[in-house]
Structure formats: C-alpha cells, structure tokens
Design a protein around this motif. Structure first.
Motif, PDB file in Angstrom:
ATOM      1  N   GLY B  10       0.797  -1.223   0.000  1.00 40.19           N
ATOM      2  CA  GLY B  10       0.000   0.000   0.000  1.00 40.19           C
ATOM      3  C   GLY B  10       0.830   1.274   0.000  1.00 40.19           C
ATOM      4  O   GLY B  10       0.277   2.360  -0.030  1.00 40.19           O
ATOM      5  N   ARG B 113      -4.303   6.685   4.390  1.00 41.23           N
ATOM      6  CA  ARG B 113      -5.483   5.983   4.927  1.00 41.23           C
ATOM      7  C   ARG B 113      -5.098   4.550   5.251  1.00 41.23           C
ATOM      8  O   ARG B 113      -4.539   3.853   4.411  1.00 41.23           O
ATOM      9  CB  ARG B 113      -6.637   5.934   3.921  1.00 41.23           C
ATOM     10  CG  ARG B 113      -7.225   7.274   3.632  1.00 41.23           C
ATOM     11  CD  ARG B 113      -8.457   7.158   2.738  1.00 41.23           C
ATOM     12  NE  ARG B 113      -8.828   8.510   2.327  1.00 41.23           N
ATOM     13  CZ  ARG B 113     -10.009   8.862   1.834  1.00 41.23           C
ATOM     14  NH1 ARG B 113     -10.944   7.944   1.676  1.00 41.23           N
ATOM     15  NH2 ARG B 113     -10.257  10.106   1.491  1.00 41.23           N
ATOM     16  N   GLU B 115      -6.449   1.806   5.088  1.00 40.43           N
ATOM     17  CA  GLU B 115      -7.390   0.815   4.570  1.00 40.43           C
ATOM     18  C   GLU B 115      -6.641  -0.357   3.951  1.00 40.43           C
ATOM     19  O   GLU B 115      -5.434  -0.289   3.743  1.00 40.43           O
ATOM     20  CB  GLU B 115      -8.346   1.449   3.550  1.00 40.43           C
ATOM     21  CG  GLU B 115      -7.685   1.994   2.305  1.00 40.43           C
ATOM     22  CD  GLU B 115      -8.696   2.724   1.402  1.00 40.43           C
ATOM     23  OE1 GLU B 115      -9.886   2.406   1.470  1.00 40.43           O
ATOM     24  OE2 GLU B 115      -8.273   3.614   0.652  1.00 40.43           O
ATOM     25  N   PRO B 117      -5.042  -2.411   1.327  1.00 40.36           N
ATOM     26  CA  PRO B 117      -4.583  -2.069  -0.022  1.00 40.36           C
ATOM     27  C   PRO B 117      -5.248  -2.970  -1.064  1.00 40.36           C
ATOM     28  O   PRO B 117      -5.409  -4.160  -0.857  1.00 40.36           O
ATOM     29  CB  PRO B 117      -3.078  -2.338   0.029  1.00 40.36           C
ATOM     30  CG  PRO B 117      -2.715  -2.431   1.464  1.00 40.36           C
ATOM     31  CD  PRO B 117      -3.946  -2.927   2.159  1.00 40.36           C
ATOM     32  N   GLN B 118      -5.673  -2.371  -2.153  1.00 40.61           N
ATOM     33  CA  GLN B 118      -6.222  -3.111  -3.287  1.00 40.61           C
ATOM     34  C   GLN B 118      -5.617  -2.509  -4.550  1.00 40.61           C
ATOM     35  O   GLN B 118      -4.899  -1.516  -4.474  1.00 40.61           O
ATOM     36  CB  GLN B 118      -7.734  -2.950  -3.361  1.00 40.61           C
ATOM     37  CG  GLN B 118      -8.493  -3.388  -2.127  1.00 40.61           C
ATOM     38  CD  GLN B 118      -9.944  -2.950  -2.227  1.00 40.61           C
ATOM     39  OE1 GLN B 118     -10.648  -3.321  -3.144  1.00 40.61           O
ATOM     40  NE2 GLN B 118     -10.381  -2.133  -1.280  1.00 40.61           N
ATOM     41  N   ARG B 121      -5.493   1.262  -5.020  1.00 44.74           N
ATOM     42  CA  ARG B 121      -5.898   1.910  -3.763  1.00 44.74           C
ATOM     43  C   ARG B 121      -4.755   1.742  -2.782  1.00 44.74           C
ATOM     44  O   ARG B 121      -4.388   0.626  -2.451  1.00 44.74           O
ATOM     45  CB  ARG B 121      -7.183   1.277  -3.212  1.00 44.74           C
ATOM     46  CG  ARG B 121      -8.392   1.571  -4.080  1.00 44.74           C
ATOM     47  CD  ARG B 121      -9.629   0.866  -3.551  1.00 44.74           C
ATOM     48  NE  ARG B 121     -10.693   0.856  -4.531  1.00 44.74           N
ATOM     49  CZ  ARG B 121     -11.602   1.835  -4.667  1.00 44.74           C
ATOM     50  NH1 ARG B 121     -11.575   2.861  -3.859  1.00 44.74           N
ATOM     51  NH2 ARG B 121     -12.527   1.752  -5.596  1.00 44.74           N
ATOM     52  N   TYR B 122      -4.210   2.862  -2.356  1.00 42.71           N
ATOM     53  CA  TYR B 122      -2.980   2.844  -1.566  1.00 42.71           C
ATOM     54  C   TYR B 122      -3.227   3.372  -0.158  1.00 42.71           C
ATOM     55  O   TYR B 122      -4.205   4.049   0.104  1.00 42.71           O
ATOM     56  CB  TYR B 122      -1.907   3.689  -2.258  1.00 42.71           C
ATOM     57  CG  TYR B 122      -1.703   3.302  -3.705  1.00 42.71           C
ATOM     58  CD1 TYR B 122      -0.939   2.188  -4.034  1.00 42.71           C
ATOM     59  CD2 TYR B 122      -2.303   4.018  -4.735  1.00 42.71           C
ATOM     60  CE1 TYR B 122      -0.762   1.809  -5.357  1.00 42.71           C
ATOM     61  CE2 TYR B 122      -2.134   3.645  -6.057  1.00 42.71           C
ATOM     62  CZ  TYR B 122      -1.369   2.546  -6.360  1.00 42.71           C
ATOM     63  OH  TYR B 122      -1.205   2.175  -7.675  1.00 42.71           O
ATOM     64  N   ARG B 123      -2.272   3.071   0.714  1.00 41.12           N
ATOM     65  CA  ARG B 123      -2.322   3.625   2.067  1.00 41.12           C
ATOM     66  C   ARG B 123      -1.654   5.003   2.109  1.00 41.12           C
ATOM     67  O   ARG B 123      -1.994   5.829   2.932  1.00 41.12           O
ATOM     68  CB  ARG B 123      -1.615   2.683   3.032  1.00 41.12           C
ATOM     69  CG  ARG B 123      -2.390   1.402   3.263  1.00 41.12           C
ATOM     70  CD  ARG B 123      -1.595   0.476   4.141  1.00 41.12           C
ATOM     71  NE  ARG B 123      -2.376  -0.661   4.580  1.00 41.12           N
ATOM     72  CZ  ARG B 123      -1.884  -1.650   5.324  1.00 41.12           C
ATOM     73  NH1 ARG B 123      -0.616  -1.624   5.699  1.00 41.12           N
ATOM     74  NH2 ARG B 123      -2.642  -2.638   5.684  1.00 41.12           N
ATOM     75  N   PHE B 125      -0.893   8.036  -0.653  1.00 48.65           N
ATOM     76  CA  PHE B 125      -1.228   8.376  -2.029  1.00 48.65           C
ATOM     77  C   PHE B 125      -1.149   9.892  -2.188  1.00 48.65           C
ATOM     78  O   PHE B 125      -1.437  10.649  -1.266  1.00 48.65           O
ATOM     79  CB  PHE B 125      -2.630   7.876  -2.399  1.00 48.65           C
ATOM     80  CG  PHE B 125      -3.687   8.254  -1.402  1.00 48.65           C
ATOM     81  CD1 PHE B 125      -3.888   7.489  -0.273  1.00 48.65           C
ATOM     82  CD2 PHE B 125      -4.449   9.396  -1.579  1.00 48.65           C
ATOM     83  CE1 PHE B 125      -4.845   7.850   0.678  1.00 48.65           C
ATOM     84  CE2 PHE B 125      -5.418   9.762  -0.644  1.00 48.65           C
ATOM     85  CZ  PHE B 125      -5.615   8.985   0.494  1.00 48.65           C
ATOM     86  N   PRO B 298     -11.016   2.282 -10.667  1.00 49.31           N
ATOM     87  CA  PRO B 298     -11.749   3.357  -9.978  1.00 49.31           C
ATOM     88  C   PRO B 298     -11.598   4.689 -10.697  1.00 49.31           C
ATOM     89  O   PRO B 298     -10.723   4.860 -11.551  1.00 49.31           O
ATOM     90  CB  PRO B 298     -11.080   3.401  -8.601  1.00 49.31           C
ATOM     91  CG  PRO B 298      -9.713   2.839  -8.799  1.00 49.31           C
ATOM     92  CD  PRO B 298      -9.803   1.871  -9.944  1.00 49.31           C
ATOM     93  N   GLY B 325      -6.626  12.024  -8.167  1.00 53.17           N
ATOM     94  CA  GLY B 325      -5.896  10.937  -7.533  1.00 53.17           C
ATOM     95  C   GLY B 325      -4.648  10.597  -8.335  1.00 53.17           C
ATOM     96  O   GLY B 325      -4.659   9.724  -9.200  1.00 53.17           O
ATOM     97  N   ARG B 328      -3.216   7.000  -8.031  1.00 54.96           N
ATOM     98  CA  ARG B 328      -4.067   6.038  -8.736  1.00 54.96           C
ATOM     99  C   ARG B 328      -3.798   6.078 -10.234  1.00 54.96           C
ATOM    100  O   ARG B 328      -3.656   5.048 -10.899  1.00 54.96           O
ATOM    101  CB  ARG B 328      -5.511   6.399  -8.421  1.00 54.96           C
ATOM    102  CG  ARG B 328      -6.494   5.408  -8.841  1.00 54.96           C
ATOM    103  CD  ARG B 328      -7.856   5.789  -8.297  1.00 54.96           C
ATOM    104  NE  ARG B 328      -8.041   5.411  -6.920  1.00 54.96           N
ATOM    105  CZ  ARG B 328      -9.186   5.591  -6.255  1.00 54.96           C
ATOM    106  NH1 ARG B 328     -10.207   6.180  -6.851  1.00 54.96           N
ATOM    107  NH2 ARG B 328      -9.302   5.199  -5.013  1.00 54.96           N
TER     108      ARG B 328
END
Lengths: 478, 478
Positions: B10, B113, B115, B117-118, B121-123, B125, B298, B325, B328
């Motif tokens: 992430g 964040r 959250e 990681p996917q 989608r980063y921790r 960013f 996304p 973003g 992203r």
C-alpha cells in the motif's frame, strides 16, 4: 466543523506569498541537483520502527510512531522517518538490483522528529539531500565534487552570506595516531566540545582522559587550524606530527579546497574543528554555516563521506552526501527576515468582466493568454471596473485586461494612472473608466502600477518586462 | 544495518525513471493550476485527531494516529491527514484574516489511509486538489470554470481517454420534489446504487422506501439520462416533471456543458447518475473517469460544489473543488501500463575523463555546460573510452563529451558508430578510439545513439534536438 483553530508548535506552514518563496527555493535546489546529474527519489513517509530505531543517534525517543487509531493497544509498526538517509539506505537495499551504480540521487521531502520545538528547529521539516553511493568502493573525487553542487545551488538563491566548512576525518585520526594516541574516537568526542567550551577546559578533559599535556596541546592546536584556501596544510605541518593517514587526509582536504578555489571561490572553508556524526563519517565532512547571523543560529546543512550507507550482508554501499535544512533556512529568511514574493498569486493578468452576459468572452481571453503561458484569472464579478482593478491591486496582479465586448464601451485612457490607487480613488475612477468609453473597440490592457492602458492583442501580447510573468522574490515584507 | 528489506503493502515507491514520469505529471498539474490562477498551499502532514475524526465518511477507522514512541500509552494527539480537504479547511479558518477571498488554491501532497490495499488503492497516495472558496457566498460561475482547469491539465498529459462526468445536485433534488417526494437524500442514496445493482433491483428498493411505482420509474429514468452536450435538458423535460429547483439545476448543468463545448470539447459528459458525497455537495458534482480500462478501475478524481467547506461560527466558507488521484493514475499508467522515461537520469552529457590527472579539465567542461542549463555528469573513472561510453549507454545518457586535454590524444572519427554497441564491442572500440587520436585537438562530442562525433565548443554547444536536453516520457517499458 465550526471550531477554534490554533497552530501546532513545531509545524510550520506558510501563507501563499511565503509559499512562493519556498517553491522558488525547492525549484532551484531541484534544478541545480539535476544539472549536476542527480536523479530524484521520493520515498514513503514511514519506515518500520525496527529500521528507524537504532539508526539515529539518540533519535529513538524522538521517533513518531504511526498506527491506525482503530488498532488500539500494542506497539506501533511504523514510524515517520526522521531524516532522508535511513529511507534512502533502505531504498538502495530494496532496489539494488535495479539501480545503476554509482547512483546519484536527490531527495526533497519532509521528515519528522518529536523533539521540543525551538527557534529554527521544527517537528516537521523539509530536507534536501544529495548523495552518491557506489557498491564496494567509492572514488574519493566525489568528496571534491559534492560540495560544489551545494555551492552552485546556494549561489543562485537569495541566501545570506554562507560558507561550507570542510574537514577530513583522516586528519585528526592520522594526527592522533602520529602522536601515539590509540583511542581516536574518545579524543575526537572531547575535542568536539570546543564549540561549546573554552580550549583550556577541553584541554583538561583530554588530560583526564589520559593524554599528556603535550599531546593535549597538540590536539587543541590542530582543531584550531582553519583557512580559506590550502594554507591549512602548512600550518598542520608546522606542528611536526607525521603519519600516513594524516598525509592522506591533508591531500584529500587540499584537493577539495583546490577544486573549490576554481569552481566556488570563497565558499568553502577548511576548518579542522568540524567533526559531525562521529560514528558515521570516515573521510570528508561538511557543515554549511550562515555568516553574520544571531548567536545560536544552527547550521543549515551538513554531511560527509561514509563507508557504509547500507549493507545487505554481502555487499556494502559507501557514499558521500550532504543534507540541506530547507525549513531551517526558510524559517530564518521568511519567518525572521521577511523574505516574501512580489505577489501572493501566480496570476499575471486579471481579465475584467463587463457584465455577466459577456463572461464567456472574458473566459475566451483567459484561455488565449493561458495557451501562451500567461497565468490568467477572470474577475469574480462584473463589478465596476474600478472595483475589478482594486481586486487585482490587492493581490499584486500587475495587469487588468478589458475585453472588447460588442455593445459595451471599453475603458479609455481617461482612467490611466488612477486604477492602482487606494480604495476610495479606485472606486471613484471606475465611473471615469466607464464614462471614457467608445473611442476604441479592441481589447485593452492596463498596467495598474503605472496606470498605462494600451490596445492589446490576446493572441500576441506579453508583458513588456518578462519578469512580470511570474512572481519574483522580494526582500522586504510587504 | 544489514537486513532484509521488503516493500510495505500500500506504499508505492518508484524507480528513478518512473519517478521522472511522476515528476512530469506533478509539474504539469502545477503549471496548469498556476496558469488558471491557483496559488500553492502546503499544509503539515498531521492534524489533531479531533479535527480528523468525524470529518470523513467512515474514515475514522482508517486514520493513522501519530504519537512519539517515547510517549507510550494514552491516546494519539495527532493523525495523518486522509485527504487535503480537511487540512485546507483548517488552513482557511486559521488564516482567514490573512487570505484574500475568493481564495483559489492548489495543493499537491500525500495523504494516508489505513485501509486494506487493493489494486490502485494505496495507504499513502498523492492527491492534487484545486478549490475556490469564498466568504458567505460563492458565485455559480466557478462551477463552470473549475473542470476546465482539470481538462486543460489532463489534455497536456499522456493520460488514457477520459471524461469528466458532471451532474448537478439540484436536478435530482428538484425533480424529486416535483414528483412530491420529500426525503430527497434517502432516495438519492438508493439511486446511487445504480452503479452496482440492476435498475429493477434499485426500483424495488425505492418502492420499499415508500415511493409509488410511477415515482420510482421516473427516478430511475432521470438517473439514466446522459449526454455529451446539453441534450440532457430536453430528455429531462420529456419526463414532464417541473420544479423551480429542477429548472435551476438544468440551467446550471447546461452552462457547465456549454462552456465545456467551447473550451474542452468532448471532455465533459453530463451524467445524471453521478452522486458523490451525499451529505456534502450542494450543486455541481464531478467525477473523472478513464475510458476503456479494465473492469473495476476506480475513478481518478472528483469533487463538487459545497456550501460549507468550513465555518468559524460567524462566517461560512462555501467552495467548489476537484481532487485528482495522482497515485491512482500513475499506478495505472506506470505500474500497469509501463509508462516510463526516455532515460533514468536527468543527465544529457557525460564528460569523459582521459586520466585522473585531467579530471579537473573534465570538471571545467561540466561547469561550462551546466552554466548553460545542460545537465552534465563527469565520468566516474578514467576507464577506456569504450567503457565510459557504455556507462552513458546503460543510463540512456545521449551524449559523451571528450575534452581536449593537453598532451593526450583526443578520439577521432574512427570510433564513430561503435561506441553505443554492446559490452564486447564497446570494449574493443575503446582501443580504436585511443588509436585514432591526434588529428584534432579541440573538444568533441559523440551522440552515442548514432555514433556521430563532431568538434564542439563547450561555451556554445547545445543538442541539435532540444528534446534531448531533458528526459521525455516513453510509452513502452524499456
């Protein structure tokens, strides 16, 4: 979110005009680092706590731990980096197979330390680092080259008078060994107190540590040698101590000073008292000091040659680096000395709006100017022209553009010289501006500082003085 | 610090060539934002936990708390910001007396964040935000203007095909009220599920929520209207619902689309299904979507008009903003699609070193080139010229400079065309280079891609193709 807001001590933020100064410094550092062949690296803000702890002298207790609020209890896994060296060392190890060595990188990022905020010492601060690392061995000549890049950058910035103090670790090491002293580090550690204690006190400490009075005297004499050129060599020789490591150190420091005499005359200063990072540096050491500043002003950068930036067990990565304390420098220049920008916005031209129906025409003018690189803003309201000129004046925007609008009178020369005046005058002049219409039907642009208003073509116009295009630095607080 | 290093999930970091791509994106965004009159703001990484908590929808549990490791136990006082809106709102409140409104700022910084990681989608960013805030009231026309700045920036970047989807909150609100629906937000919340559920399922949910079948059908019909121009107006009118708020919303969205047709043709897309931040936005809403990307990609940005960015109890600060973003976008372009730079270093010219005694002469060449803005590096070792050419070739450095050195033969034309060859060939050709000396005594520069070597003056030379001066973007992974 209605609530009171108070700054957090040790976390400096700038107002827009001040931020323009900061950007100018960061842009210049970056540009010069790139001219000198350094590639940009940006690392994440966090490292594992394991990596951070034990890597900074006494820094452990200042590390900010990072943990999700939801994960209450337990130990923080991550911490915010407290410098850019630890993350860079990790980056080199992590990407060693993908980097070409010798690898030159610059890195300009914030770092964080949970120490007590003091003058020019922050909890969040921006560093600008350059390092050259190699695998196994690093040629000495990089120690000559590195401070020239910093001197080049500083010479392009409005920094106060400064000098880069330079020493070479091999000089005290060889000198001490030549005197028959075996515990070099212990003596260095005591001699390093010369910047806080009088020489006699340091001499007593050396004797207490086991040196003879004669040895102690020699150590103090060495530390007090400095010169703007390679004159230090002769002064060390006069002390009569000989050792191969001393010879090597003197030759290296002389090489640094000779190159500086050619490429950065007057900016380097051989100073045999400089120690820095006792457990870390092994060759040349640097410390950037501002001259003529208030007592207690800290150095604004430093670094040196190290034999092991990182090691993966098989390979060792020696390097040489210098770190510039950008926040400290700007805290002094902006915060204390009032350095600011000529305006608080990038905007060069404000396009007036005659009435809301013709706003699309004003947007067309703005698009045409922007397409040619002119930062442009369309006025927020179709107020009287005097008010729109006042809007520009308050922000330091130098030009106001009046689009030719069908059926709407364009302002004539009658208003020249009054638009940039104070609030009352601007309000009055707006009526004159509207009254003096009709003579011309094309676009016009007014320099609101002089009041001069001339016909202008949105497809070709540029400010007569190209420095008006972007904000410039201004030494005085406005 | 000998240890194994593994990436932290992430937290994305780039290699030097990739970082050049990132810098190009950040530079372009900044330049375009400044052309459009936005001033830079940079805020500290931390806010108080009180300020962060409760300001992000479901974000509380993702907040990273920050606390000194030494201060074990107790609650974290600070947290890392999870977007740039919360810090900006605080900055506006903190500095309201020193800012000129309407205040236009851009802010390009990391956010964090905690959250899971996917993909994309980063921790940690990087976001690039632009906002315009005013005191009390904010004119509508900024809602027209804002997406044009983003479209302008994207049109200068090698981003894939994209569209900025635009809606106006007043359209569903007025439409629902015109249908006699009172709980507008509840219906919006259900209709917002259309991007995940089939229309029939959403329709059933609307009926369960108390709407008649006819009302539900109308709500679904509205959400499914979209157009590349202002054609949406007629399609809404055909549904036969009338309400003053609906009229206002349609007129505003039409104004946005009409301006886009002129200034950013094809880039905006009226899409009445776009909702975003249900509790937050009150007028125009934006969502930046890439076209032709894998399922589940996304959006790469979004924003909208809000009536209260912040409030200090007495004054309210309405605004309109869009957040891009960046991480992203780069995760897709660099990480997945292999966008990279033409070289991994800013260096345009490598100055060869004939022997270590003449390194100062090579440094003089480098200084002369740098003084004219040419990023230049001096070779690390006085190796055979073939090896030095190979050093440049490996890094993508296009030119190697051979200084005229007194008493040392300069390489002649004989070696042309061979220097950029593979390792073996380069090794062989180096002897030829040394052998072919003597005919000329001035500096020479070799384009190692073509092998062409010509006499050159360090005081005037520039690459024939100015795009060679700096790395450029390269669509294919090298």
């Amino acid at each position: 979110m209605a609530d009171k807001v108070t700054p957090i001590s040790g976390f400096q933020e700038w107002l827009p005009a001040e931020r323009i100064v900061e950007q100018h410094f960061l842009d210049t550092l970056r540009a010069v680092f790139e001219l000198h062949g350094f590639a940009s690296v940006n690392t994440r803000a966090v490292e594992t706590v394991d990596r951070l702890a034990g890597n900074g002298e006494d820094a452990d207790k200042e590390i900010y731990g990072v943990r999700r609020l939801a994960d209450a209890g337990g130990q923080a896994e991550f911490g915010l980096h407290f410098d850019l060296t630890v993350p860079f060392a990790r980056y080199v190890l992590e990407n060693a197979g993908k980097l070409n060595f010798p690898f030159r990188r610059y890195q300009i990022q914030p770092a964080w330390r949970g120490e007590r905020p003091q003058r020019l010492r922050y909890r969040e601060f921006t560093q600008a680092d350059i390092d050259i690392v190699d695998v196994g061995e690093l040629p000495f000549h990089y120690e000559v080259e590195l401070p020239l890049a910093v001197a080049d950058a500083f010479s392009r910035l409005p920094v106060p008078a400064f000098r880069i103090h330079v020493n070479n670790r091999k000089i005290p090491e060889g000198f001490y060994r030549g005197l028959g002293i075996s515990d070099v580090t212990a003596v260095l550690r005591i001699v390093d107190k010369l910047d806080k204690l009088p020489a006699a006190a340091v001499g007593s400490m050396l004797v207490e540590a086991g040196l003879t009075a004669a040895q102690a005297e020699q150590c103090l004499a060495l530390a007090q040698i400095n010169s703007v050129d390679d004159g230090f060599v002769e002064r060390v020789r006069v002390l009569g101590v000989t050792h191969p490591t001393l010879d090597e150190g003197l030759a290296q420091l002389k090489a640094v000073m000779d190159a500086a005499a050619e490429h950065a005359p007057g900016l380097l200063f051989a100073d045999l008292m400089i120690a820095r990072g006792l457990d870390y540096y092994t060759g040349t050491v640097y410390e950037i000091r501002l001259l003529d500043q208030p007592e207690g002003t800290p150095s604004v950068g430093g670094g040196g040659r190290y034999d092991a930036l990182a090691s993966d067990g098989k390979r060792t990565y020696p390097g040489v680096g210098i770190s510039i304390g950008v926040s400290r420098l700007l805290g002094l220049l902006i915060g204390e000395q009032g350095l600011t920008a000529s305006r608080e916005t990038p905007v060069c031209v404000l396009v007036a709006v005659t009435d809301e129906q013709t706003r699309p025409e004003s947007m067309r003018v703005a698009a045409a100017l922007r397409a040619r690189g002119i930062p442009t803003l369309v006025a927020p309201k179709a107020a009287k022209f005097g008010k729109q000129i006042q809007f520009a004046d308050r922000r330091g925007i130098p030009f106001v553009w009046f689009p030719a609008a069908a059926g709407v009178g364009t302002p004539g020369e009658g208003a020249a010289g009054e638009g940039a005046a104070g609030e009352g005058a601007a309000g009055e002049s707006s009526d004159q501006v509207k009254a003096a219409s009709g003579a011309q039907t094309g676009d016009q642009v007014k320099d609101i500082r002089t009041g001069e208003q001339v016909p202008a073509d949105r497809a070709t116009w540029l400010p007569a003085d190209p420095t008006d295009l972007h904000p410039t630095l201004s030494p005085k607080r406005q």
